[in-house]
Design a protein around this motif. Structure first.
Motif, short mmCIF file in Angstrom:
data_model
loop_
_atom_site.label_atom_id
_atom_site.label_comp_id
_atom_site.label_asym_id
_atom_site.label_seq_id
_atom_site.Cartn_x
_atom_site.Cartn_y
_atom_site.Cartn_z
N UNK A 1 0.86 -1.17 0.00
CA UNK A 1 0.00 0.00 0.00
C UNK A 1 0.90 1.22 0.00
N UNK A 2 0.72 2.08 -0.99
CA UNK A 2 1.61 3.23 -1.16
C UNK A 2 0.79 4.52 -1.13
N UNK A 3 0.29 4.84 0.05
CA UNK A 3 -0.49 6.06 0.23
C UNK A 3 -0.07 6.75 1.52
N UNK A 4 -0.10 8.07 1.55
CA UNK A 4 0.14 8.78 2.81
C UNK A 4 -1.05 8.60 3.74
N UNK A 5 -0.90 8.88 5.02
CA UNK A 5 -1.96 8.63 5.99
C UNK A 5 -3.29 9.29 5.63
N UNK A 6 -3.24 10.53 5.14
CA UNK A 6 -4.49 11.23 4.84
C UNK A 6 -5.26 10.52 3.72
N UNK A 7 -4.57 10.04 2.69
CA UNK A 7 -5.24 9.33 1.60
C UNK A 7 -5.65 7.92 2.01
N UNK A 8 -4.94 7.37 3.01
CA UNK A 8 -5.28 6.03 3.48
C UNK A 8 -6.68 5.99 4.09
N UNK A 9 -7.21 7.13 4.47
CA UNK A 9 -8.57 7.18 5.00
C UNK A 9 -9.56 6.74 3.93
N UNK A 10 -9.36 7.22 2.70
CA UNK A 10 -10.24 6.82 1.60
C UNK A 10 -10.12 5.33 1.32
N UNK A 11 -8.89 4.80 1.42
CA UNK A 11 -8.69 3.37 1.19
C UNK A 11 -9.33 2.56 2.32
N UNK A 12 -9.32 3.12 3.52
CA UNK A 12 -9.99 2.47 4.64
C UNK A 12 -11.48 2.36 4.37
N UNK A 13 -12.07 3.40 3.77
CA UNK A 13 -13.48 3.39 3.39
C UNK A 13 -13.74 2.27 2.39
N UNK A 14 -12.87 2.16 1.38
CA UNK A 14 -13.02 1.10 0.37
C UNK A 14 -12.89 -0.28 1.00
N UNK A 15 -11.87 -0.45 1.84
CA UNK A 15 -11.65 -1.75 2.47
C UNK A 15 -12.85 -2.15 3.32
N UNK B 1 -16.00 -1.15 2.74
CA UNK B 1 -17.09 -1.46 1.80
C UNK B 1 -16.93 -2.82 1.16
N UNK B 2 -15.69 -3.21 0.84
CA UNK B 2 -15.43 -4.47 0.17
C UNK B 2 -15.15 -5.62 1.15
N UNK B 3 -15.27 -5.33 2.45
CA UNK B 3 -15.04 -6.35 3.48
C UNK B 3 -13.63 -6.94 3.40
N UNK B 4 -12.66 -6.10 3.07
CA UNK B 4 -11.26 -6.52 3.00
C UNK B 4 -10.60 -6.23 4.35
N UNK B 5 -10.74 -7.15 5.28
CA UNK B 5 -10.30 -6.91 6.65
C UNK B 5 -8.79 -6.73 6.77
N UNK C 1 -16.06 7.20 11.72
CA UNK C 1 -16.95 7.10 10.56
C UNK C 1 -16.90 5.71 9.93
N UNK C 2 -15.73 5.08 9.94
CA UNK C 2 -15.58 3.78 9.29
C UNK C 2 -15.58 2.63 10.29
N UNK C 3 -15.97 2.91 11.52
CA UNK C 3 -16.15 1.87 12.53
C UNK C 3 -14.85 1.07 12.73
N UNK C 4 -13.73 1.77 12.75
CA UNK C 4 -12.42 1.13 12.99
C UNK C 4 -12.08 1.31 14.47
N UNK C 5 -12.53 0.40 15.30
CA UNK C 5 -12.47 0.57 16.75
C UNK C 5 -11.04 0.69 17.27
N UNK C 6 -10.14 -0.18 16.76
CA UNK C 6 -8.76 -0.14 17.24
C UNK C 6 -8.10 1.19 16.88
N UNK C 7 -8.32 1.65 15.65
CA UNK C 7 -7.77 2.93 15.22
C UNK C 7 -8.40 4.08 16.01
#
Length: 631
Positions: free
Chosen positions: A533-547, A549-553, A581-587
Motif C-alpha cells: 500500500x503506497x499512500x500517505x496517511x491522509x489518503x489512506x482514509x479513503x482506502x480504509x473506506x473502500x476496504x 465497503x469491500x469487506x477486506x479486513x 466514521x468507518x467503525x475502525x475501533x482499534x484505530x
C-alpha cells in the motif's frame, strides 16, 4: 508548541494505564504490514503462465525475469543466496517490502551452503568478536555454530564448530525473543512463555542459583512459575525478563545495582523488580553493559544500575540501586528504548529521538564528545520523523531509520568517531551493525526472507496496470487501470462474486468506478497484486473506506497501521473522525489516546474546530471520563 494547560499532563499517565496503553504500545512495536505472498505462489504460478500465454498471443516479447525490484538475480541456475530480513516500520508510513540484509555481510554465514541457509527462519550473530551464531529453521530446529566461548553455543561441550549443531532440547520451540551477554550467556524466550538460558554463568546470570557454566540450555523457572515471558534482555553479566503482564524480573551480576534489588549483592535467581515499578505495566526492556532500562505503557522510562557516564539519564552520574524515573522526559510518551555499551536512546510517539550517557565516540549524535547526564533531543532539524532506533550493549554505535526510509549512523563506526548522524545508503539499521559496528554483531533477532520465493510475486507486480497483458480495464476519474480478472478473483471475494455470479460487469471490458478516487482505487488494485500500500496517511482514509465497503479486513488493518504510523498533532482529530466514521475501533482508540496525550496542541488545530458538534461533545465527555480534565 502551544501553552500547556494546567489540567492535563501531556503523557496523561492517568489515562494511558494498564487497561489501554500496553496493547497499543506493543502494537506499534510489531509490524503487521509485512504480509506473506507464499500462500499464493502455487496458484499464481498458473496465472503467470496464463499471462505469458496471453502475451504470446498478442505477439509481444515478454521476459519472465521482469523487474527484480532491486534484488540481484543470479547469472546461472545455481541456488539464489537468501537474505536476512529485519521487520522494520513501514517507510513514509506506507506499506512496502521489508528491507533486505545480505546474509554475506556476516562472515559466519558464508560457512553454510545455500540449501542450509534456505531453511533458516530466524538468526542472530553474537559474541565478543561476533564469532558465534544461532539460527532457527522453518521447522523450529535450533542450531548453533562458531567459537563457543564460555559454552555459549549450548552444545554440551566446549568445542568450537564450523558445522552447525542442533540443540535437541529446544526442538519444536517457537522462539520469540533472544538476547546475549558479554561472557557470553544467552537467553531465549519461546512462544509458550518459557525461558531458557546457557553459557557463561560466573555471576549467576543464567538464573539457576549456581555459578556453574551452562553447557546446555536449561529451563529458568525459579519465581517464574505461571509467568509467560515475552521479552528478554542481557547486559554484560546480568539478565532481564519481561512477562506478559508487564512485570520485570532481573538476576545476575549486581555490583552497580543493575538488578534493581536495592543492594549490590549478586542475584542468583530471577527476582521481580519492584520499588517504583510496583503496580506499573512495563512494555519494553533494554540493557547496557551494567545498566537496565524499562519503558512503561504510559510512555514513562525508568533506569537503574551503573550511571557513571549518565546512561540512566536521571541528571547525575550516581548509580541507582532501584528503578529511577527519567524526569527530563516528563511530558513525552516514549515508545522504544535502546541501550548501547554506556549510552541510551529513546523514541517518542511523535517520532522524536533523545540520547544520553557516554559520548566518547560521538554515539549520542550531539556533534561533540561530551557525556550527557540527561536526555538530549537530537536530529531535531530532520524533517522526517524517526520510526526506528538501534543500539547494542556490546557496541558504541547508534543508528536510526526515518519515516522516509533513510538510515543514519553515528558513534564508533569502523574505528571512526562519527559525532553527528551520518546519512547512509543502507535500507535498514541492521546493515549499519553488520558493516560498521565493532564487533559486528546483530542488534536484534532477524527473520529470513528468501528472494527466490518472490519470483512469481515480482512478475505479477510488473504486470499490474499493463495494457499488454490485461483483459479488463477500470475507468476511474477518466483514467484507465489495466488488470487481470484471474488475479482479482483469487485475491478478492468482491471480484470473485462479480465475475462468477452473472453480474453485468462480468461481460464488460471496461468497468466504471465513481464511488472512489483514482489514487485510492488504483492503490487498492495494486495491493491485490503486490500486498503493498503506497499512500500517505491522509489518503489512506479513503482506502480504509473502500476496504470497509469491500469487506477486506486485512487491507483495513493495513490502512489503520499506516494511519497510526503517520499520526501527528495536526491530523490527529481528522484521523479520529475517520476512524469513527468507518467503525475502525482499534484505530479510534489509538487516535483518541493520541489526542488526549497531546490535548493542548490538538485543540489548537483547525481540524479540531471544524468537526461535527455532536462528535466534539462525545470527545469531551469521553476525555472527561478518562480523567483528562483533572487538576
Amino acid at each position: 508548541m502551544g501553552a500547556r494547560v494546567a489540567f492535563l499532563p501531556r503523557n496523561c499517565s492517568h489515562y494511558l494505564g494498564k487497561e489501554y496503553g500496553k496493547a497499543d504500545a506493543r502494537w506499534l512495536h510489531s509490524d503487521p504490514t509485512i504480509v506473506s505472498l507464499e500462500l499464493l505462489t502455487v496458484v499464481l504460478d498458473g496465472i503467470l503462465a496464463l499471462v505469458l500465454d496471453y502475451a504470446i498471443v498478442k505477439d509481444k516479447h515478454y521476459s519472465v525475469s521482469g523487474d527484480s525490484g532491486g534484488l540481484t538475480a543470479p547469472a546461472s541456475p545455481s541456488p539464489v543466496p537468501p537474505v536476512l530480513t529485519p521487520i522494520p516500520p513501514p517507510l513514509r508510513a506506507r506499506v512496502r517490502y521489508p528491507a533486505m540484509v545480505d546474509v554475506g555481510k556476516w562472515p559466519l554465514f558464508t560457512l553454510l551452503g545455500a540449501q542450509e541457509v534456505s531453511r533458516i527462519r530466524l538468526a542472530c550473530v553474537f559474541g565478543t568478536s561476533a564469532n558465534e551464531a544461532i539460527y532457527i529453521t522453518q521447522d523450529d530446529e535450533v542450531l548453533v555454530f562458531g567459537l563457543n566461548c564460555s559454552n555459549c553455543l549450548g552444545t554440551g561441550d566446549s568445542q568450537s564448530t564450523m558445522v552447525p549443531k542442533k540443540l535437541d532440547f529446544l526442538q519444536g520451540k517457537k522462539v520469540v525473543s533472544l538476547s546475549y551477554g558479554s561472557g557470553p550467556h544467552v537467553l531465549l524466550a519461546t512462544e509458550g512463555g518459557e525461558l531458557f538460558a546457557w553459557g557463561h554463568n560466573g555471576y549467576s546470570q543464567l538464573g539457576n542459583g549456581t555459578t556453574n557454566q551452562g553447557v546446555s540450555p536449561i529451563l529458568v523457572s525459579t519465581n517464574l512459575q505461571n509467568k509467560k515471558i515475552t521479552q528478554v534482555a542481557c547486559g554484560s553479566h546480568h539478565s532481564l525478563a519481561l512477562t506478559h503482564d508487564g512485570e520485570v524480573f532481573a538476576w545476575g551480576y549486581n555490583n552497580c545495582g543493575q538488578v534493581g534489588s536495592g543492594a549490590t549483592a549478586n542475584q542468583p535467581t530471577p527476582r521481580r523488580v519492584t520499588n517504583c515499578l510496583q503496580g506499573k505495566v512495563v512494555i519494553g526492556i533494554a540493557c547496557g553493559q551494567t545498566s537496565s532500562m524499562a519503558v512503561l505503557d504510559n510512555g514513562e522510562v525508568f533506569g537503574w544500575g551503573y550511571n557513571g557516564n549518565g546512561q540512566l539519564g536521571v541528571g547525575n552520574n550516581g548509580n541507582q540501586l532501584t528503578p529511577c524515573r527519567l524526569a527530563a522526559l516528563q511530558g513525552l510518551c516514549v515508545l522504544e528504548i535502546a541501550s548501547g555499551y554506556a549510552h541510551s536512546l529513546a523514541l517518542t510517539d511523535e517520532g522524536l529521538l533523545y540520547a544520553w550517557g557516554a559520548n566518547t565516540y560521538g554515539q549520542l549524535g550531539t556533534g561533540n564528545k561530551s557525556n550527557q547526564l540527561s536526555p538530549v533531543h537530537i536530529m531535531a532539524e530532520k524533517e522526517s520523523r524517526i520510526v526506528e532506533i538501534a543500539a547494542c550493549h556490546s557496541t558504541h554505535t547508534s543508528a536510526c531509520k526515518t519515516q522516509s526510509g533513510q538510515v543514519y549512523m553515528w558513534g564508533q563506526c569502523r574505528g571512526q568517531s562519527i559525532v553527528l548522524p551520518h546519512l547512509t545508503h543502507f535500507s535498514c539499521t541492521d546493515d549499519v551493525f553488520a558493516c560498521f559496528a565493532t564487533p559486528s554483531v546483530m542488534w536484534r533477532l532477524l527473520s529470513m526472507e528468501h528472494d527466490d520465493f518472490l519470483t512469481v510475486a515480482q512478475s505479477l507486480r510488473k504486470e499490474f496496470d499493463s495494457p499488454e497483458t490485461a483483459d479488463l480495464k477500470f475507468s476511474v476519474d477518466g483514467k484507465y487501470i489495466h488488470v487481470h480478472k484471474a488475479v482479482l478473483k483469487i485475491r478478492c471475494e468482491h471480484f470473485r462474486s462479480m465475475f462468477q455470479s452473472h453480474w453485468t460487469e462480468d461481460m464488460k471490458e471496461v468497468i466504471e468506478i465513481d464511488q472512489f478516487s483514482y489514487p485510492v482505487y488504483r492503490s487498492f488494485l495494486e495491493f491485490l497484486y503486490t500486498d503493498n500500500v503506497d499512500l500517505p496517511p491522509e489518503d489512506a482514509i479513503g482506502l480504509l473506506d473502500l476496504a470497509t465497503s469491500y469487506c477486506e479486513n486485512r487491507l483495513k488493518r493495513l490502512c489503520q497501521h499506516i494511519i497510526k504510523r503517520g499520526i501527528t498533532v495536526e491530523n490527529a482529530f481528522s484521523l479520529l473522525s475517520a476512524a469513527v466514521r468507518y467503525d475502525a475501533e482499534d484505530l479510534e482508540e489509538f487516535c483518541f489516546k493520541f489526542c488526549v496525550n497531546h490535548l493542548t496542541e490538538v485543540t489548537q488545530t483547525a481540524a479540531f474546530w471544524q468537526i461535527d458538534g455532536n462528535m466534539l461533545k462525545e470527545f469531551i465527555c469521553r476525555a472527561s471520563r478518562c480523567g483528562a480534565f483533572k487538576n
